[in-house]
Design a protein around this motif. Structure first.
Motif, PDB file in Angstrom:
ATOM      1  N   UNK A   1     -25.552 -53.499 -39.277  1.00 41.65           N
ATOM      2  CA  UNK A   1     -26.096 -54.860 -39.276  1.00 41.65           C
ATOM      3  C   UNK A   1     -25.032 -55.830 -38.787  1.00 41.65           C
ATOM      4  N   UNK A   2     -23.819 -55.652 -39.282  1.00 43.81           N
ATOM      5  CA  UNK A   2     -22.755 -56.513 -38.788  1.00 43.81           C
ATOM      6  C   UNK A   2     -21.422 -55.778 -38.822  1.00 43.81           C
ATOM      7  N   UNK A   3     -20.588 -56.213 -37.914  1.00 40.71           N
ATOM      8  CA  UNK A   3     -19.244 -55.644 -37.791  1.00 40.71           C
ATOM      9  C   UNK A   3     -18.293 -56.818 -37.633  1.00 40.71           C
ATOM     10  N   UNK A   4     -17.157 -56.776 -38.288  1.00 37.16           N
ATOM     11  CA  UNK A   4     -16.214 -57.886 -38.100  1.00 37.16           C
ATOM     12  C   UNK A   4     -14.786 -57.392 -38.092  1.00 37.16           C
ATOM     13  N   UNK A   5     -13.948 -58.172 -37.428  1.00 35.11           N
ATOM     14  CA  UNK A   5     -12.514 -57.869 -37.347  1.00 35.11           C
ATOM     15  C   UNK A   5     -11.762 -59.168 -37.601  1.00 35.11           C
ATOM     16  N   UNK A   6     -10.911 -59.168 -38.623  1.00 34.60           N
ATOM     17  CA  UNK A   6     -10.156 -60.384 -38.931  1.00 34.60           C
ATOM     18  C   UNK A   6      -8.669 -60.150 -38.804  1.00 34.60           C
ATOM     19  N   UNK A   7      -7.962 -61.216 -38.502  1.00 36.01           N
ATOM     20  CA  UNK A   7      -6.515 -61.193 -38.695  1.00 36.01           C
ATOM     21  C   UNK A   7      -6.168 -62.488 -39.401  1.00 36.01           C
ATOM     22  N   UNK A   8      -5.197 -62.441 -40.292  1.00 39.69           N
ATOM     23  CA  UNK A   8      -4.847 -63.648 -41.029  1.00 39.69           C
ATOM     24  C   UNK A   8      -3.353 -63.701 -41.261  1.00 39.69           C
ATOM     25  N   UNK A   9      -2.846 -64.891 -41.441  1.00 37.60           N
ATOM     26  CA  UNK A   9      -1.450 -65.070 -41.807  1.00 37.60           C
ATOM     27  C   UNK A   9      -1.302 -66.394 -42.523  1.00 37.60           C
TER      28      UNK A   9
END
Lengths: 447, 459
Positions: free
Chosen positions: A42-50
């Motif tokens: 249904x959904x796919x996500x890719x995050x990066x955070x700092x």
């Protein structure tokens, strides 16, 4: 700019503003998630955070500022804001920047989790298929969710301390929906660790079993019952009340454990452990949010409160050493006090053995509404619960629409038996565990 | 925040593998919090949150990504990563962005960042001191001041470009009363989509005393006996009952997937005919108010239930596709790191016609819930729970002694049928609501209501 360049800009700004005591705390991470519905993603996500947090001590007072915007201008503003905040502090508690020289543990489990998007998607779809195969009553609305990522923690400070470590993990959630007689029932199972170690068939089966077993649940008459608090339910309760063991909460009058160190606060069979290096944790940590070395400790030992948990500030106020529990909920929060892997040590016997010991009563498998219905300051709780009746020492008809009420401090003392069926709940870094426990005369509201 | 050229380039890149819709959400947020403990300032911190979240849709499938940076490189890299997770060729060639301007229906008078710490501390201290001095049994007072200046920008492949600046300020006073090794708590946490002019709305002394009055009342109360009984729930934060028992189950995020007890029930009687319930993000300066939602759709007043009949759900664009329905301006996210979904704004039960004295007078034996705490719900089963912060026994139509430790539980679809008396004076209370798209400010509200029968947990 890179973190290294930003760090140099912050150090430069601090020295120009003549700040001698400071710390820069930094985290960065990456994650991917896949969520299914029916037989598809249904959904796919890719995050990066700092994010970076600057903490300084000016004239003995501590100020904070944080940012995600790593630029030269922001480095200067960060230091200025923290300074203004430090000047506003009136509390006389002394603040500290940690010195070098701790002996840090070596992590046993240093393996890295590097799951690719395609692998994660395939695993989520497989979990979804396994759930549907468990029972013909599994219906649309069922979801499987997989998440994998890494998080890096770094600290540098004006005493020359430089530390860095990374954790990586995969988490999977099975959330089946079962339909029977026009009513819907849901189950839930979460597992953290390494993707290759997951038994997806077993996770699916356990989640579906939870949903199916609640079919036809009803309430019970209000009254006092012998209760087996299941391992997950007790772990959830311990998690909600873990703040009462914090030196900060005690010093601020927010915990009833004030002046109780060395005293009996729980039944003899109860030992509560905080272990930042717990053997099967994928988030073993060797230093805390102030750079203090972490270690395993019994907070409650055979019923006796042996120590509270401390950071540098609360330890100094109490005249003891930090227990390495100075922690930030997120890079931008203040240093608080929290346990890592926090659990009631298993004692003896399976879940079934606990039910047999209870004879007749109620087996509580789930508690809800803890953020509002359980108050760490008073110890009181009144919570929505689900579970089963216990009849002749066996799990019987499912129960819902009841509340269980009591007081955490009283409950700890009244635990009569604890099993060996240790189970954990919670997140990757902070999690709580417990075996199932047997308690008598528990107030249940129902029909 | 981001130039039109960069936005167009990012949207183009995001669409390059066959998505039929792309959206860039950029955010720059500055916040501050100050804490007073034992009448002394004990914490002060600033935070800056800044980043981008990009989503693409292909039918009902969604791919999203986020990055903690607004640099050109980071935005384009995020768009590329999102596109990489789909396979196909670009279907949309030319994107023309046109900025849509919305009038600000929540004007702010004093931007919090323009005022130094001292002013905020002075006000907070007055409230804390008044709370401490209220009664000798008050052992601790914790005061918090929070401000958020949240700037957002949304650009979509449909050509929409919209921006908003959401400024919110909140005061939180918690009092602890102690005697004989026992603690009880009280609190009051007003907030609004306002700047520091919020301080003009409340006398700090009253604010502090209100928190302490509750703690002392509860310290000197007994426990309620468990059972099923009629309950009168006061206005203001009492509206949390609708928020939990019904509101969450009307969010498209669970309705679209068939995970709601109210899925497929539009036009049907789901609540007592006395109940009209509304979600309205356009209430001027309301804590949960927005000009536009986090997909750029203007907020609107949504009548969810009218005289007991289900009129609409709260819908975001993605779930709207699955349901074949338009957005209701209800899409919200805590920050760029969360995927937005349908959420509540200011949700309340509208005024009815019953007099407060008739509601209390109608109850022979029951509970008067004067102040509510938070709660939670499982939208699938509708099982909800919430806690009573300050309750009193009603006997023979009169409010009697205070009782502690009560929680209310039930099944949402049963309970909203049981709301059989609705008062006239609506008030709202402020809360933070947590769900898959993060923690967001929401108002709950209602007049005094009667629930004819509900399970009350106690000892």
């Amino acid at each position: 700019m890179t973190y290294q360049e930003f760090k140099e800009a912050v150090v430069d700004a601090a020295s120009r503003m003549k700040i001698k005591n400071y710390e820069l705390y930094y985290t960065e991470g990456e994650g991917i998630n896949a969520e299914t519905f029916q037989e598809e993603i249904k959904s796919y996500s890719a995050q990066s955070d700092l994010g970076a947090c600057f903490r300084c001590i000016v004239e003995g007072k501590e100020g904070y500022a944080s940012t995600e915007n790593l630029t030269g201008d922001e480095a200067r503003l960060l230091v200025e804001r923290a300074m203004e905040n430090a000047r506003s502090i009136e509390s006389e508690e002394k603040a500290y920047i940690h010195e070098k020289g701790d002996a840090y543990a070596v992590r046993e489990q240093s393996g890295q989790e590097t799951v690719q998007g395609a692998e994660l998607v395939e695993a989520a779809l497989e979990l979804q298929r396994e759930i549907y195969e468990c029972d013909p009553r599994v219906t649309d609305g069922t979801q499987s969710y997989m998440s994998s990522g890494r998080q890096k923690y770094a600290i540098c400070n004006s005493n020359g301390l430089e530390l860095e470590e990374e954790i990586s993990y995969t988490v999977c959630y099975a959330m089946p929906l079962v339909s029977e007689g026009g009513e819907m029932y849901d189950g839930f199972k979460v597992k953290q660790g390494r993707l290759k170690d997951f038994d997806l068939k077993d996770i699916a089966a356990k989640a579906v079993e939870k949903a199916v077993s609640t079919i036809g649940a009803g309430s019970v008459p209000s009254g006092k019952y012998t209760v087996v608090l299941g391992n997950e339910a007790m772990a959830t309760l311990l998690q909600t009340y873990s703040s009462v063991f914090s030196g900060e909460a005690v010093q601020k009058g927010m915990s009833l454990l004030k002046d109780k160190e060395g005293e009996k606060i729980a039944a003899d069979i109860i030992t509560i452990v905080d272990d930042p290096l717990y053997k099967d944790s994928v988030a073993q940590r060797t230093f805390d949010g102030e750079g203090v070395a972490t270690y395993r400790k019994n907070v409650v030992d055979q019923g006796i409160l042996t120590t509270l948990l401390h950071n540098l500030k609360t330890a100094a106020a109490a005249g003891v050493k930090s227990t390495g529990n100075g922690q930030k909920d997120s890079y931008n929060s203040a240093v608080g006090v929290r346990p890592f892997t926090f659990y009631i040590q298993p004692v003896e016997g399976t879940t079934e053995a606990m039910l047999a010991l209870a004879g007749d009563g109620i087996y509580i498998t789930g508690l809800e509404g803890l953020h509002a219905g359980a108050n760490p300051i008073t110890g009181d709780f009144s919570l929505s619960a689900v579970g089963f009746r216990i009849e002749d020492g066996r799990k019987a008809a499912p129960v819902k629409n009841i509340t269980v009420s009591g007081n955490f401090f009283t409950l700890l003392k009244e635990i009569e038996k604890a099993g060996a069926d240790l189970e954990f709940v919670g997140g990757v870094v902070h999690r709580c565990g417990s075996p199932s426990v047997l308690v008598k005369n528990v107030a249940i509201a129902g029909k | 925040m981001l130039s039109q050229e960069l936005l167009k380039e990012a949207l183009g890149k995001a669409l390059s593998t066959g998505a039929d819709y792309a959206e860039v959400f950029a955010e720059h947020t500055q916040s501050k919090n100050i804490g007073i403990v034992s009448e002394k300032v004990d914490k002060a911190a600033n935070a800056v949150i800044s980043g981008v979240g990009i989503r693409i849709f292909k039918g009902t499938r969604c791919v999203s990504g986020s990055a903690s940076s607004l640099s050109r490189e980071a935005v384009l890299d995020c768009a590329a990563r999102v596109a990489d997770a789909m396979s196909g060729s670009a279907g949309i060639a030319d994107i023309k962005l046109q900025e849509r301007l919305f009038g600000d229906i929540h004007p702010v008078k004093i931007v919090p960042g323009s005022v130094g710490n001292t002013y905020k501390i002075d006000y907070l201290r007055q409230a804390c001191t008044a709370a401490k001095e209220y009664d000798a049994q008050i052992s601790q007072v914790i005061g918090k001041y929070l401000e958020v200046d949240h700037k957002i920008l949304i650009a979509t492949s449909e050509g929409l470009l919209a921006q908003d600046r959401q400024i919110r300020t909140r005061l939180m006073i918690s009092s602890i009363a102690s005697k004989g090794g026992e603690n009880q708590t009280g609190g009051y946490n007003p907030g609004a989509r306002k700047g520091v002019e919020l301080f003009e709305d409340f006398d700090p002394v009253e604010l502090g005393r209100r928190a302490s009055r509750q703690a002392v009342t509860m310290l000197n109360a007994g426990y309620i006996d468990a059972g099923t009984m009629p309950v009168a729930i006061e206005n203001g934060f009492g509206g949390v009952i609708f928020h939990e028992a019904c509101g969450h189950s009307l969010e498209a995020s669970c309705v679209a997937l068939g995970q709601s007890q109210f899925a497929g029930k539009l036009g049907q009687q789901i609540a007592n005919p006395k109940v009209t319930a509304i979600d309205d993000g356009t209430i001027p300066n309301g804590w949960g108010s927005i000009n536009i939602d986090d997909e750029g759709t203007p907020s609107q007043k949504n009548v969810l239930i009218e005289n007991g009949i289900l009129k609409t759900y709260m819908i975001d664009k993605l779930n709207g596709r699955r349901m074949g329905m338009a957005s209701t301006g209800s899409s919200r996210r805590q920050s760029y790191q969360f995927e937005p979904t349908s959420r509540m704004t200011n949700t309340y039960i509208a005024a009815g016609e019953d007099r407060d004295e008739d509601i209390i007078g109608s109850i022979e034996y029951g509970l008067y819930a004067k102040e509510m705490g938070g709660g939670s719900v499982n939208p699938v089963t509708g099982q909800f729970n919430f806690s009573v912060m300050e309750g009193y026994i009603i006997r023979n139509g009169k409010v009697c002694e205070p009782v502690r430790g009560a929680s209310l539980i039930g099944k949402g679809s049963d309970i909203i049928m049981n709301i059989d008396m609705v008062g006239k004076n609506v008030a709202r209370g402020q809360g933070m609501c947590g769900a898959s798209s993060g923690s967001i400010p929401t108002d709950v509200g209602q007049p005094l209501i009667r629930v004819s029968s509900i399970t009350v947990g106690g000892r």
